[in-house]
Scaffold this active site. Structure first.
Site, PDB file in Angstrom:
ATOM      1  N   GLY A   1       0.778  -1.216   0.081  1.00 46.44           N
ATOM      2  CA  GLY A   1      -0.082   0.110   0.026  1.00 46.44           C
ATOM      3  C   GLY A   1       0.762   1.105  -0.015  1.00 46.44           C
ATOM      4  O   GLY A   1       0.335   2.328  -0.362  1.00 46.44           O
TER       5      GLY A   1
ATOM      6  N   GLU B   1       4.314  -6.745   1.907  1.00 42.33           N
ATOM      7  CA  GLU B   1       3.948  -7.078   0.458  1.00 42.33           C
ATOM      8  C   GLU B   1       3.789  -5.704  -0.418  1.00 42.33           C
ATOM      9  O   GLU B   1       2.744  -5.660  -0.988  1.00 42.33           O
ATOM     10  CB  GLU B   1       2.424  -7.650   0.642  1.00 42.33           C
ATOM     11  CG  GLU B   1       2.286  -8.837   1.372  1.00 42.33           C
ATOM     12  CD  GLU B   1       0.729  -9.320   1.712  1.00 42.33           C
ATOM     13  OE1 GLU B   1      -0.011  -8.661   1.241  1.00 42.33           O
ATOM     14  OE2 GLU B   1       0.704 -10.359   2.430  1.00 42.33           O
ATOM     15  N   PRO B   2       4.749  -5.167  -0.815  1.00 39.48           N
ATOM     16  CA  PRO B   2       4.923  -3.819  -1.517  1.00 39.48           C
ATOM     17  C   PRO B   2       4.753  -4.314  -3.085  1.00 39.48           C
ATOM     18  O   PRO B   2       5.127  -5.182  -3.507  1.00 39.48           O
ATOM     19  CB  PRO B   2       6.177  -3.087  -1.110  1.00 39.48           C
ATOM     20  CG  PRO B   2       6.968  -4.231  -0.756  1.00 39.48           C
ATOM     21  CD  PRO B   2       6.152  -5.234  -0.016  1.00 39.48           C
ATOM     22  N   GLY B   3       3.867  -3.770  -3.683  1.00 45.86           N
ATOM     23  CA  GLY B   3       3.867  -3.578  -5.305  1.00 45.86           C
ATOM     24  C   GLY B   3       4.321  -2.330  -5.889  1.00 45.86           C
ATOM     25  O   GLY B   3       5.433  -2.178  -6.458  1.00 45.86           O
TER      26      GLY B   3
ATOM     27  N   ARG C   1      -5.742   2.479 -15.651  1.00 44.23           N
ATOM     28  CA  ARG C   1      -6.181   2.988 -14.313  1.00 44.23           C
ATOM     29  C   ARG C   1      -6.675   4.277 -14.456  1.00 44.23           C
ATOM     30  O   ARG C   1      -7.439   4.774 -13.411  1.00 44.23           O
ATOM     31  CB  ARG C   1      -4.534   3.200 -13.580  1.00 44.23           C
ATOM     32  CG  ARG C   1      -3.831   2.145 -13.204  1.00 44.23           C
ATOM     33  CD  ARG C   1      -2.529   2.187 -12.497  1.00 44.23           C
ATOM     34  NE  ARG C   1      -2.947   2.740 -11.078  1.00 44.23           N
ATOM     35  CZ  ARG C   1      -2.952   3.690 -10.558  1.00 44.23           C
ATOM     36  NH1 ARG C   1      -2.584   4.919 -11.118  1.00 44.23           N
ATOM     37  NH2 ARG C   1      -3.427   4.067  -9.361  1.00 44.23           N
TER      38      ARG C   1
ATOM     39  N   TYR D   1     -10.021   4.161 -12.121  1.00 46.36           N
ATOM     40  CA  TYR D   1     -10.003   4.882 -10.984  1.00 46.36           C
ATOM     41  C   TYR D   1      -9.852   6.228 -10.852  1.00 46.36           C
ATOM     42  O   TYR D   1      -9.763   7.008  -9.800  1.00 46.36           O
ATOM     43  CB  TYR D   1      -8.891   4.076  -9.911  1.00 46.36           C
ATOM     44  CG  TYR D   1      -8.670   2.834 -10.235  1.00 46.36           C
ATOM     45  CD1 TYR D   1      -9.290   1.885  -9.483  1.00 46.36           C
ATOM     46  CD2 TYR D   1      -7.422   2.228 -10.789  1.00 46.36           C
ATOM     47  CE1 TYR D   1      -9.092   0.552  -9.599  1.00 46.36           C
ATOM     48  CE2 TYR D   1      -7.078   1.162 -10.764  1.00 46.36           C
ATOM     49  CZ  TYR D   1      -7.901   0.028 -10.317  1.00 46.36           C
ATOM     50  OH  TYR D   1      -7.617  -1.284 -10.308  1.00 46.36           O
TER      51      TYR D   1
ATOM     52  N   CYS E   1     -13.401   2.591 -28.333  1.00 44.66           N
ATOM     53  CA  CYS E   1     -14.973   3.206 -28.374  1.00 44.66           C
ATOM     54  C   CYS E   1     -15.640   3.151 -27.295  1.00 44.66           C
ATOM     55  O   CYS E   1     -16.438   2.355 -26.899  1.00 44.66           O
ATOM     56  CB  CYS E   1     -15.662   2.322 -29.330  1.00 44.66           C
ATOM     57  SG  CYS E   1     -14.994   2.227 -30.817  1.00 44.66           S
ATOM     58  N   GLU E   2     -14.991   3.789 -26.352  1.00 50.51           N
ATOM     59  CA  GLU E   2     -15.337   4.206 -24.778  1.00 50.51           C
ATOM     60  C   GLU E   2     -15.220   5.584 -24.551  1.00 50.51           C
ATOM     61  O   GLU E   2     -14.153   6.051 -24.756  1.00 50.51           O
ATOM     62  CB  GLU E   2     -14.769   3.309 -23.707  1.00 50.51           C
ATOM     63  CG  GLU E   2     -14.888   1.885 -24.115  1.00 50.51           C
ATOM     64  CD  GLU E   2     -15.977   1.296 -23.180  1.00 50.51           C
ATOM     65  OE1 GLU E   2     -16.553   1.813 -22.318  1.00 50.51           O
ATOM     66  OE2 GLU E   2     -16.080  -0.067 -23.288  1.00 50.51           O
TER      67      GLU E   2
HETATM   68  N1  LLP Z   1      -1.323  -7.352  -0.468  1.00 58.32           N
HETATM   69  C1  LLP Z   1      -2.444  -7.345  -0.750  1.00 58.32           C
HETATM   70  C2  LLP Z   1      -3.284  -8.327  -0.079  1.00 58.32           C
HETATM   71  C3  LLP Z   1      -2.948  -6.591  -1.614  1.00 58.32           C
HETATM   72  O1  LLP Z   1      -4.337  -6.725  -2.077  1.00 58.32           O
HETATM   73  C4  LLP Z   1      -2.373  -5.925  -2.571  1.00 58.32           C
HETATM   74  C5  LLP Z   1      -2.988  -4.801  -3.613  1.00 58.32           C
HETATM   75  C6  LLP Z   1      -0.863  -5.534  -2.096  1.00 58.32           C
HETATM   76  C7  LLP Z   1      -0.358  -6.277  -1.294  1.00 58.32           C
HETATM   77  C8  LLP Z   1       0.005  -4.456  -3.074  1.00 58.32           C
HETATM   78  O2  LLP Z   1      -0.391  -3.276  -2.982  1.00 58.32           O
HETATM   79  P1  LLP Z   1       0.559  -2.138  -3.189  1.00 58.32           P
HETATM   80  O3  LLP Z   1       1.786  -1.972  -2.468  1.00 58.32           O
HETATM   81  O4  LLP Z   1       0.820  -2.323  -4.711  1.00 58.32           O
HETATM   82  O5  LLP Z   1      -0.094  -0.629  -3.023  1.00 58.32           O
HETATM   83  N2  LLP Z   1      -5.112  -1.952  -9.605  1.00 58.32           N
HETATM   84  C9  LLP Z   1      -4.999  -0.805  -8.399  1.00 58.32           C
HETATM   85  C10 LLP Z   1      -4.406  -1.196  -7.066  1.00 58.32           C
HETATM   86  C11 LLP Z   1      -4.981  -2.543  -6.712  1.00 58.32           C
HETATM   87  C12 LLP Z   1      -4.342  -3.022  -5.379  1.00 58.32           C
HETATM   88  C13 LLP Z   1      -4.646  -4.212  -5.157  1.00 58.32           C
HETATM   89  N3  LLP Z   1      -4.161  -4.864  -3.724  1.00 58.32           N
HETATM   90  C14 LLP Z   1      -4.392   0.255  -8.861  1.00 58.32           C
HETATM   91  O6  LLP Z   1      -3.776   0.263 -10.238  1.00 58.32           O
HETATM   92  O7  LLP Z   1      -4.008   1.365  -8.385  1.00 58.32           O
END
Ligand code: LLP
Length: 404
Positions: free
Chosen positions: A233, A268-270, A307, A311, A338-339
């Site tokens: 997050g 759990e960073p993405g 995105r 959102y 076409c949206e």
């Molecule tokens: N852990 C869990 C259980 C999650 O559901 C998520 C993201 C993460 C970790 C990673 O979160 P991050 O560090 O990336 O914020 N598609 C959306 C974001 C959806 C996130 C879903 N879960 C966007 O493009 O903003």
């Protein structure tokens, strides 16, 4: 990414040359940025010594997963497909956690067979299902329970997950009753409390609240959790105005929280690892005069990057060649789909653009390519990575013939 003599460069390479060589739409990643981001997170959390599990959903490119693996990161996965990919990239099973509200029997069995670190369960039904499978296999399985801490992440509502109206995790009462249930289970070993309150969080306050809630519940549960998984997050600076998430402060908060606890932290960073590593380079097909604004019609669309449409997310758009001109009408950057939601941004003041010019959409490394689709039978873009002096193709452009 910097301008050199008004030309956009990425790790020293002229982006316009890349666009011409590889054609557009084109995802271009910087290995240098990826490296920097991982070291930044590692350094800021050094005192905590966490297990960092990259959220595979944010970017599922196998070449990128392989690079991430080299930094000894683990993975957070949410489907059998992601789990298989993480393993294929060489990520150790003992560094993989499995989240998600709807894991099927097949997925649970696969995860058990591969001996991953933790299955983080999100409901009583799921726990009973894991227990049933474990019993049949005559095994004792390590699991976590995902708590819904009812904490507002103060982010875009569509990517908020930690409030009681969200489908994720279990509430305090259920959590405590599940802890008591699991204390007696012969086939399940409760090792972890997990949370994830949302994504693109820029402020520390929601995390502080979350830590307080967890602290209280751990005391009430009277259980020692070997792991506390704080989810991901951590937000990034999409608007390029130096509004950065304060990792140091979060780290200090966690250190305080951990006093008198003997738990290992999992993250759990993405986005914070991969988000700002890539740009999407796209070419202007046409410019169409509109009523109150002009439409910049690009060769990239919501199928490449959803995105903004999904959102209302904001991504900075920048020219590949800077000049000092200014438009008198706003520009609306749109794709050919076409949206009406197929639009990346409306920008009041931009430099004058011409047909066939290129532009770059910034910070698309996370949830860019991983959320792309073939809508309107549009092939997915090419992905390249700049690594030192090398340009690597990390995913080929899809061919139309593959879509027939
Ligand atoms: N852990 C869990 C259980 C999650 O559901 C998520 C993201 C993460 C970790 C990673 O979160 P991050 O560090 O990336 O914020 N598609 C959306 C974001 C959806 C996130 C879903 N879960 C966007 O493009 O903003």
């Amino acid at each position: 990414m910097i301008y050199n003599k008004n030309k956009l460069t990425i790790d020293g390479l002229n982006v316009q040359n890349l666009a011409k060589k590889f054609r557009t739409p084109l995802y271009c990643y910087s290995y240098k940025k990826l490296h920097e981001n991982i070291l930044n997170i590692k350094n800021n959390f050094k005192k905590i010594d966490p297990l960092i599990c990259f959220a595979v959903k944010s970017n599922t490119n196998i070449k990128i997963l392989k690079e991430i693996k080299k930094f000894n990161l683990g993975a957070d996965v949410v489907s059998i497909g992601e789990l298989m990919k993480a393993l294929k990239a060489g990520i150790k099973a003992q560094k993989i956690v499995f989240s998600g509200v709807g894991k099927t029997k097949n997925e649970i069995e696969y995860a058990i067979n591969k001996r991953i670190l933790l299955i983080n369960a999100e409901s009583k039904s799921e726990i009973l299902e894991i227990e049933k499978i474990a019993k049949l296999k005559k095994k004792k399985i390590n699991i976590g329970i995902r708590l819904n801490p009812n904490t507002d992440a103060k982010t875009i509502s569509q990517i908020s997950t930690g409030k009681k109206e969200n489908k994720f995790g279990v509430d305090e009462k259920t959590f405590l009753s599940l802890v008591s249930y699991l204390k007696k289970s012969k086939n399940l070993n409760l090792k972890c409390l997990s949370v994830h309150i949302g994504s693109q969080i820029l402020n520390n306050q929601p995390y502080s609240k979350m830590l307080k809630v967890i602290d209280k519940i751990i005391k009430k549960s009277n259980h020692t959790f070997e792991y506390i998984d704080l989810g991901g997050g951590m937000g990034i600076d999409y608007l390029h105005n130096n509004n950065k998430f304060n990792l140091k402060k979060y780290s200090l908060n966690i250190q305080k929280f951990l006093k008198k606890k003997n738990s290992k932290i999992i993250f759990e960073p993405g986005r914070s690892i991969i988000g700002n590593t890539a740009i999407l380079i796209t070419k202007i097909i046409y410019i169409k005069k509109g009523y109150k604004k002009d439409f910049i019609i690009l060769d990239s669309a919501m199928n490449d990057l959803i995105r903004p449409a999904l959102y209302n997310a904001e991504h900075k758009i920048i020219p590949l060649k800077k000049n000092k001109t200014k438009t008198n009408k706003p520009y609306e950057f749109v794709g050919p789909i076409c949206e009406s939601t197929d639009k990346f941004a409306t920008i009041r003041k931009f430099q004058k653009l011409n047909e066939k010019d290129f532009i770059a959409i910034c910070d698309v490394g996370a949830y860019g390519m991983s959320l792309s689709s073939n809508y309107n039978v549009r092939p997915k873009p090419l992905e390249i990575m700049i690594k030192g002096s090398k340009i690597q193709i990390i995913n080929k452009r899809q061919k139309l013939s593959e879509l027939m």
